[in-house]
Design an enzyme around this catalytic site. Structure first.
Site, PDB file in Angstrom:
ATOM      1  NE  ARG A  29       4.365   1.854  -1.523  1.00 49.62           N
ATOM      2  CZ  ARG A  29       5.563   1.340  -1.272  1.00 49.62           C
ATOM      3  NH1 ARG A  29       6.583   1.675  -2.027  1.00 49.62           N
ATOM      4  NH2 ARG A  29       5.744   0.488  -0.286  1.00 49.62           N
ATOM      5  CG  ASN A  44       2.566  -0.917   3.226  1.00 50.29           C
ATOM      6  OD1 ASN A  44       2.040  -1.966   2.881  1.00 50.29           O
ATOM      7  ND2 ASN A  44       3.655  -0.439   2.637  1.00 50.29           N
ATOM      8  N   GLY A  45       1.212  -3.263   5.496  1.00 56.08           N
ATOM      9  CA  GLY A  45       1.794  -4.463   6.076  1.00 56.08           C
ATOM     10  C   GLY A  45       0.729  -5.482   6.418  1.00 56.08           C
ATOM     11  CE  LYS A  74       8.198  -0.577 -10.240  1.00 58.57           C
ATOM     12  NZ  LYS A  74       8.418  -1.118 -11.591  1.00 58.57           N
ATOM     13  CG  HIS A  81      11.204 -32.320 -23.381  1.00 54.55           C
ATOM     14  ND1 HIS A  81      11.554 -33.647 -23.230  1.00 54.55           N
ATOM     15  CD2 HIS A  81      12.231 -31.736 -24.053  1.00 54.55           C
ATOM     16  CE1 HIS A  81      12.743 -33.861 -23.766  1.00 54.55           C
ATOM     17  NE2 HIS A  81      13.180 -32.715 -24.271  1.00 54.55           N
ATOM     18  CE  LYS A 133       7.560  -6.471 -17.223  1.00 52.28           C
ATOM     19  NZ  LYS A 133       8.355  -7.379 -16.537  1.00 52.28           N
ATOM     20  CB  CYS A 180      -0.916   0.008   1.223  1.00 51.09           C
ATOM     21  SG  CYS A 180      -1.876  -1.513   1.399  1.00 51.09           S
ATOM     22  CD  GLU A 230      11.111  -9.201 -17.469  1.00 55.29           C
ATOM     23  OE1 GLU A 230      10.710  -8.042 -17.285  1.00 55.29           O
ATOM     24  OE2 GLU A 230      11.045 -10.084 -16.574  1.00 55.29           O
ATOM     25  CD1 TRP A 250      -2.239  -4.821  -4.834  1.00 55.48           C
ATOM     26  CD2 TRP A 250      -1.777  -6.053  -3.029  1.00 55.48           C
ATOM     27  NE1 TRP A 250      -2.084  -6.117  -5.246  1.00 55.48           N
ATOM     28  CE2 TRP A 250      -1.805  -6.902  -4.161  1.00 55.48           C
ATOM     29  CE3 TRP A 250      -1.501  -6.608  -1.777  1.00 55.48           C
ATOM     30  CZ2 TRP A 250      -1.567  -8.272  -4.068  1.00 55.48           C
ATOM     31  CZ3 TRP A 250      -1.279  -7.972  -1.681  1.00 55.48           C
ATOM     32  CH2 TRP A 250      -1.305  -8.791  -2.820  1.00 55.48           C
ATOM     33  CD  GLU A 309       4.575  -8.073 -14.652  1.00 60.86           C
ATOM     34  OE1 GLU A 309       4.924  -7.984 -13.467  1.00 60.86           O
ATOM     35  OE2 GLU A 309       5.234  -7.552 -15.585  1.00 60.86           O
TER      36      GLU A 309
END
Length: 612
Positions: free
Chosen positions: A27, A100-101, A607, A508, A489, A2, A485, A74, A492
């Site tokens: 965030r 936050n936490g 983020k 495979h 992306k 957050c 990566e 969040w 996401e």
């Protein structure tokens, strides 16, 4: 996860809070809220949705006041809605808090408080937290500062909190453990935030609060004490961040801006460190521990998400040039499998934010076993640089887009420099190869610029594949982490299912997915695996898969096989990930925009993952 912002001083608090929340929205953006104190009236306003939704909600509300707190969420405990949004009142509504936490023992605390008659409005652990602080104050009959200190001793978990009180109309109370909190120091005013982005507009002087510290801020004073009631002299740091670096600068999205910033950010990651003319390659943070790194029997690299992918690139570099065994671990799994760590092992921890909870926990475990910890981080003053023995900043500048782009390339540059320095010190690289790598490193920014100038072609390809339901990304050797990566992306920010594989592994299992509707992105540059990946492309073509190939300039063979090619300049094989990742970032960006997705704030993501 957050975002926290707070202010006390002589200005109107509301505009500062709203602007700060917009800068922290990366965030978390499930819900948002503020609390303002005016003439002994403590008012909380909160709303599901983004900061703009809160602004609209408060359009006709009196929001006067020179002290306030704000939060963008969040969600962890409790779904995103108006009630679960922060700030939260205490039971008496004399206190309001943002948090936050995650509080791990909130359930037992909540039951204890219910037994004492407390009634809760939300499903959050944070509301339990502020109720508990007020309960302690009433039970012990002490000051609020003392109640916070005593309550924190009973709290299990991570937190960054800011509290306002009706009884202290000009004072903010703050504390942290495991979640970041920065204090901005002005003239007769103070700011608080999860990072420096809401602060830099008003002051460059900041204090980074450490774990188990409690700060009391009024208009004219700042005091910091430990949870054991020991006074701490605030150490003021000077920010080097520029306001322009956290604005969009004319780009439609932060992500696009940050993709196009990579020529500069890669250059800045090398500035003052690389000089091919003199053969100089320096990372100041390595000097003190280089001897121990030389004698290390193995290197363990830890990270999460994109940082983990950067670590995979580093594995290839360290093993090829420095001839040292390397293991790359997900930080989120590292400490839960009772890893074998020997004294003298070297652990390299990678994090853009420097606040990743899983990586911090892995660092503490490795330190307790006697390992030497190096950090690779972007944010100055964050927790990971303070928790490690040594390390290097990437100097990529603030990255606001949730999907990391320039942070990846900067991390790969710094890790590459570390690997080359170690190889030179061990004598496992020839002088000729060493010089070639330095020369090529210095050309990377210009070559990235050249790739970016071809963005219209990538936009055209994106338009053709924007409605695909699945993607495969395939690469070999140094380009295998780039395939991972690229897939990350795309999923996401566009919400298209995508997977990255070593190209040889396609046979495979994943080959079963290939048909005429399956886009397959090959990173197929001229390197030691070139002939092998040509065969893999033929296998996909035989099954009517649609091939998009990232190739080295003037490639004549693959251009006859692939449906679409994206050319990139030639460079040393070990440096190719710095170039081959750029088209994949652009491909993901354009597809997401064409699908109407919010590329800077993709759903369910934030983020900085500061909770486990």
């Amino acid at each position: 996860m957050c975002g926290i912002v707070a202010y006390t001083g002589y200005r109107q608090a509301y505009p500062i809070l709203i602007k700060g929340l917009k800068r922290l929205e990366y965030r978390g953006y499930d819900s948002t809220g503020i609390a303002l104190l005016n003439e002994q009236s403590l008012n909380v306003y909160k709303k599901k949705g983004k900061v703009s939704d809160l602004e609209d909600f408060l359009a006709d509300t009196n929001v006067n006041g020179t002290i306030g707190i704000g939060h963008t969420r969040w969600a962890t405990h409790g779904e995103p809605n108006d009630v679960n949004a922060h700030p939260h009142y205490s039971f008496s509504k004399n206190l309001a808090m943002i948090h936050n936490g995650i509080i791990e023992n909130y359930s037992s605390l909540k039951q204890e408080l219910i037994n004492h008659g407390h009634v809760f409005q939300s499903q959050t652990d944070s509301e339990v937290f502020i109720h508990f602080i007020e309960h302690v104050q009433e039970k012990v009959n002490c000051s609020l500062e003392e109640a916070i200190r005593l309550a924190l001793k009973e709290i299990v978990g991570a937190y960054a909190i800011v509290i306002m009180s009706k009884d202290h109309p000009n004072t903010l109370f703050a504390a942290r453990k495991g979640s970041p909190l920065v204090i901005g120091v002005g003239e007769k005013e103070y700011f608080l935030a999860s990072d420096a982005t809401p602060i830099v507009e008003y002051t460059n002087d900041v204090v980074y609060l450490d774990d188990y510290e409690i700060a009391v801020l009024s208009k004219d004073s700042l005091t910091i004490k430990t949870i054991e009631d020991e006074s701490i002299a605030p150490y003021i740091h000077t920010l080097e961040m520029e306001l322009e670096s956290i604005e969009k600068g004319g780009y439609e999205h932060f992500m696009l801006k940050e993709i196009f910033e990579q020529p500069r950010s890669v250059h800045d990651s090398m500035r003052g460190r690389v000089n091919s003319a003199t053969g100089q390659l320096l990372l100041g943070g390595l000097r003190e521990y280089l001897t121990k790194m030389i004698h290390a029997r193995r290197i363990i690299i830890i990270g999460c998400g994109t940082s983990w992918h950067a670590g995979l690139v580093a594995e290839y570099i360290f093993e090829e040039f420095a001839r040292v065994p390397v293991e790359v671990e997900y930080a989120s799994e590292f400490r839960y499998r009772n890893p074998v760590i020997n004294e003298g092992d070297v652990v390299i921890a990678i994090s853009q934010s420097g606040e990743t909870a899983d990586t911090l926990a892995a660092i503490e475990l490795a330190k307790s076993k006697g390992a030497i910890i190096f950090g690779v981080c972007n944010v100055v003053g964050s927790s990971i640089p303070r928790a490690t023995h040594a390390g290097a900043y990437t100097h990529a500048g603030p990255e606001i887009g949730v999907a990391s782009t320039k942070a990846f390339s900067a991390q790969v540059v710094v890790l590459t420099m570390m690997g080359i320095i170690l190889a030179k010190a061990k004598g496992t690289i020839s002088e000729t190869d060493y010089r070639k790598l330095l020369v090529e490193l210095e050309t990377i920014p210009e070559k990235i610029e050249k790739i970016l100038s071809n963005h219209k072609q990538i936009e055209y390809i994106s338009d053709l594949f924007k409605d695909a339901r699945n993607f495969l990304f395939l690469g070999r050797g140094y380009n295998f982490p780039v395939a991972l990566e690229g897939a990350l992306k795309l999923k996401e920010i566009s919400y298209i299912h995508a997977e990255g594989y070593p190209a040889a592994e396609m046979k495979h299992g994943p080959i079963a997915l290939i048909d005429e509707e399956m886009p397959v992105v090959f990173i197929a540059t001229k390197d030691s695996s070139y002939e092998k990946i040509v065969s893999n492309i033929q296998e996909v073509r035989a099954r009517k898969g649609r091939v998009i190939a990232v190739v080295t300039e003037n490639d004549k063979l693959i251009s006859q096989m692939a449906e679409f090619i994206i050319e990139i300049p030639h460079t040393h094989e070990a440096l190719m990930p710095l170039l081959s990742v750029i088209p994949l970032q652009l491909l993901s960006y354009y597809i997401a925009v064409m699908r109407g997705c919010n590329v800077d704030q993709p759903r369910n993501l934030a983020k900085s993952v500061t909770v486990e």
